[in-house]
Design a protein around this motif. Structure first.
Motif, PDB file in Angstrom:
ATOM      1  N   UNK A  18      29.487  48.956  30.034  1.00 43.84           N
ATOM      2  CA  UNK A  18      30.230  49.059  31.284  1.00 43.84           C
ATOM      3  C   UNK A  18      29.458  48.368  32.395  1.00 43.84           C
ATOM      4  N   UNK A  19      30.133  47.475  33.104  1.00 43.48           N
ATOM      5  CA  UNK A  19      29.525  46.732  34.195  1.00 43.48           C
ATOM      6  C   UNK A  19      30.167  47.121  35.512  1.00 43.48           C
ATOM      7  N   UNK A  20      29.365  47.002  36.565  1.00 44.13           N
ATOM      8  CA  UNK A  20      29.860  47.228  37.918  1.00 44.13           C
ATOM      9  C   UNK A  20      29.758  45.915  38.691  1.00 44.13           C
ATOM     10  N   UNK A  21      30.862  45.529  39.350  1.00 46.19           N
ATOM     11  CA  UNK A  21      30.893  44.308  40.136  1.00 46.19           C
ATOM     12  C   UNK A  21      31.442  44.616  41.521  1.00 46.19           C
ATOM     13  N   UNK A  22      30.954  43.875  42.520  1.00 41.51           N
ATOM     14  CA  UNK A  22      31.454  44.060  43.880  1.00 41.51           C
ATOM     15  C   UNK A  22      31.849  42.707  44.467  1.00 41.51           C
ATOM     16  N   UNK A  23      32.988  42.688  45.134  1.00 38.49           N
ATOM     17  CA  UNK A  23      33.521  41.475  45.740  1.00 38.49           C
ATOM     18  C   UNK A  23      33.769  41.693  47.230  1.00 38.49           C
ATOM     19  N   UNK A  24      33.474  40.665  48.036  1.00 45.37           N
ATOM     20  CA  UNK A  24      33.808  40.678  49.454  1.00 45.37           C
ATOM     21  C   UNK A  24      35.165  40.023  49.650  1.00 45.37           C
ATOM     22  N   UNK A  25      36.001  40.632  50.490  1.00 42.80           N
ATOM     23  CA  UNK A  25      37.349  40.125  50.746  1.00 42.80           C
ATOM     24  C   UNK A  25      37.422  39.632  52.190  1.00 42.80           C
ATOM     25  N   UNK A  26      37.829  38.381  52.365  1.00 36.36           N
ATOM     26  CA  UNK A  26      37.924  37.797  53.702  1.00 36.36           C
ATOM     27  C   UNK A  26      39.204  36.968  53.825  1.00 36.36           C
ATOM     28  N   UNK A  41      34.654  48.162  30.966  1.00 35.30           N
ATOM     29  CA  UNK A  41      34.034  48.262  29.657  1.00 35.30           C
ATOM     30  C   UNK A  41      35.038  47.713  28.648  1.00 35.30           C
ATOM     31  N   UNK A  42      34.610  46.679  27.899  1.00 34.17           N
ATOM     32  CA  UNK A  42      35.505  46.023  26.954  1.00 34.17           C
ATOM     33  C   UNK A  42      34.760  45.720  25.667  1.00 34.17           C
ATOM     34  N   UNK A  44      35.638  44.868  21.040  1.00 33.16           N
ATOM     35  CA  UNK A  44      36.576  44.230  20.122  1.00 33.16           C
ATOM     36  C   UNK A  44      37.897  44.991  20.010  1.00 33.16           C
ATOM     37  N   UNK A  45      37.870  46.293  20.197  1.00 36.63           N
ATOM     38  CA  UNK A  45      39.066  47.095  19.953  1.00 36.63           C
ATOM     39  C   UNK A  45      39.839  47.472  21.207  1.00 36.63           C
ATOM     40  N   UNK A  46      39.170  47.585  22.345  1.00 38.95           N
ATOM     41  CA  UNK A  46      39.882  48.047  23.526  1.00 38.95           C
ATOM     42  C   UNK A  46      39.153  47.782  24.819  1.00 38.95           C
ATOM     43  N   UNK A  47      39.681  48.367  25.881  1.00 41.51           N
ATOM     44  CA  UNK A  47      39.143  48.103  27.209  1.00 41.51           C
ATOM     45  C   UNK A  47      39.404  49.300  28.120  1.00 41.51           C
ATOM     46  N   UNK A  48      38.560  49.413  29.136  1.00 41.93           N
ATOM     47  CA  UNK A  48      38.728  50.411  30.186  1.00 41.93           C
ATOM     48  C   UNK A  48      38.304  49.780  31.500  1.00 41.93           C
ATOM     49  N   UNK A  49      39.159  49.846  32.499  1.00 42.80           N
ATOM     50  CA  UNK A  49      38.898  49.184  33.774  1.00 42.80           C
ATOM     51  C   UNK A  49      39.214  50.143  34.909  1.00 42.80           C
ATOM     52  N   UNK A  50      38.328  50.199  35.878  1.00 44.43           N
ATOM     53  CA  UNK A  50      38.554  51.006  37.076  1.00 44.43           C
ATOM     54  C   UNK A  50      38.233  50.151  38.284  1.00 44.43           C
ATOM     55  N   UNK A  51      39.117  50.160  39.266  1.00 45.49           N
ATOM     56  CA  UNK A  51      38.948  49.277  40.414  1.00 45.49           C
ATOM     57  C   UNK A  51      39.266  50.034  41.700  1.00 45.49           C
ATOM     58  N   UNK A  52      38.520  49.718  42.755  1.00 51.20           N
ATOM     59  CA  UNK A  52      38.714  50.409  44.028  1.00 51.20           C
ATOM     60  C   UNK A  52      38.539  49.409  45.165  1.00 51.20           C
ATOM     61  N   UNK A  53      39.474  49.405  46.099  1.00 49.77           N
ATOM     62  CA  UNK A  53      39.375  48.519  47.263  1.00 49.77           C
ATOM     63  C   UNK A  53      39.155  49.359  48.514  1.00 49.77           C
ATOM     64  N   UNK A  54      38.272  48.877  49.369  1.00 48.71           N
ATOM     65  CA  UNK A  54      37.956  49.568  50.619  1.00 48.71           C
ATOM     66  C   UNK A  54      38.204  48.599  51.780  1.00 48.71           C
ATOM     67  N   UNK A  55      39.323  48.752  52.493  1.00 51.46           N
ATOM     68  CA  UNK A  55      39.639  47.831  53.583  1.00 51.46           C
ATOM     69  C   UNK A  55      38.795  48.107  54.818  1.00 51.46           C
ATOM     70  N   UNK A  56      38.664  47.092  55.645  1.00 48.64           N
ATOM     71  CA  UNK A  56      37.959  47.237  56.919  1.00 48.64           C
ATOM     72  C   UNK A  56      38.567  46.261  57.915  1.00 48.64           C
ATOM     73  N   UNK A  57      38.211  46.407  59.161  1.00 48.53           N
ATOM     74  CA  UNK A  57      38.617  45.455  60.186  1.00 48.53           C
ATOM     75  C   UNK A  57      40.108  45.253  60.274  1.00 48.53           C
ATOM     76  N   UNK A  58      40.519  43.975  60.150  1.00 43.44           N
ATOM     77  CA  UNK A  58      41.928  43.602  60.332  1.00 43.44           C
ATOM     78  C   UNK A  58      42.839  44.322  59.358  1.00 43.44           C
ATOM     79  N   UNK A  59      42.363  44.572  58.132  1.00 44.84           N
ATOM     80  CA  UNK A  59      43.196  45.246  57.133  1.00 44.84           C
ATOM     81  C   UNK A  59      43.538  46.663  57.578  1.00 44.84           C
TER      82      UNK A  59
END
Length: 253
Positions: A18-26, A41-42, A44-59
């Motif tokens: 399982x990996x954790x990645x962070x992206x900046x949105x502009x 986490x992925x 040969x047989x399957x996958x599991x994905x969890x994602x969360x967005x945190x808005x700021x400023x103009x959003x």
């Protein structure tokens, strides 16, 4: 849609961590809209994905609030086969919750708040065989891992809207400003078009207009799954939005 574009796929069991990645949105031009964090986490047989967005400023000024999504599934003969998908968040003070359960390729709504009374019903023949957006992009990136190509289309249904995403390989490039991810990368263009599930008061012509974008995907060696480095997409509220990997991926806790 932005969140959905950052699922990943694994070509081998070497990637089964399982990996954790962070992206900046502009907004293009540098104005911050917030950040997106993903755990995946992925194997040969399957996958599991969890994602969360945190808005700021103009959003936040236009009513966006924290949103999250989660999916688990397996790989079938024709691509990803989700088992359970859930998403929740709020927009302009209104909370949205969706839970889809998949049985034999048919998604059924287990929970939906608010109801779809303000929308046209999606015809049953357009629902069978669809996947959620996270599973759809995961399947596309699995194809990138196996064939270094993203060409293809995906039927997407989130419990409210039915869309079609079309991906096209553009060019292979060399990246040199991504630290540990320097090396070969694949540029892919895409369009996402809603075809059913419109609100009763929608401007149909505007709602059906395809949203265009592109994604730069790092091609990795040694069985490591490809990683999206940068993503640009048209949105109806902010114009073109850029999503950039903020730092190298790390193992999730």
């Amino acid at each position: 849609m932005i969140a959905g574009a950052f699922a990943c796929a694994a070509p081998s069991s070497a990637s089964a961590r399982e990996l954790r990645l962070r992206y900046d949105v502009t907004v293009l031009g540098g104005v911050s809209l917030g950040e997106i964090e993903m755990k995946a986490m992925l194997d040969r047989t399957g996958y599991r994905i969890e994602i969360r967005s945190r808005p700021s400023g103009a959003a936040q000024l236009v009513g966006a609030a924290e949103q999250s999504g989660k999916v688990e599934g397996r790989w079938g003969r024709s691509g990803p086969e989700p088992r359970l998908y859930s998403a929740n968040g709020s927009w302009r003070g209104r909370t949205y919750i969706s839970e889809l359960l998949y049985q034999r390729g048919l998604p059924t709504i287990r929970r939906q708040e608010p109801s779809n009374e303000d929308r046209e019903a999606v015809p049953p023949e357009l629902i069978r065989g669809t996947v959620d957006s996270l599973s759809g992009v995961a399947g596309m990136l699995k194809k990138v891992a196996e064939a270094e190509s993203c060409d293809g289309s995906t039927a997407i249904y989130d419990g409210r809207r039915r869309s079609v995403a079309v991906m096209t390989s553009s060019a292979k490039v060399e990246v040199s400003d991504q630290g540990a991810l320097n090396g070969r990368a694949l540029n892919c263009g895409f369009t996402v078009r809603t075809i059913a599930g419109f609100r009763h008061d929608d401007d149909r012509q505007a709602a059906m207009r395809p949203l265009k974008g592109s994604v730069l995907i790092a091609l990795r060696e040694g069985g490591e799954f490809p990683l999206p480095l940068r993503f640009e997409v048209e949105t109806r509220w902010f114009g073109t939005v850029a999503v950039q990997l903020a730092r190298p991926p790390v193992a999730a806790d």
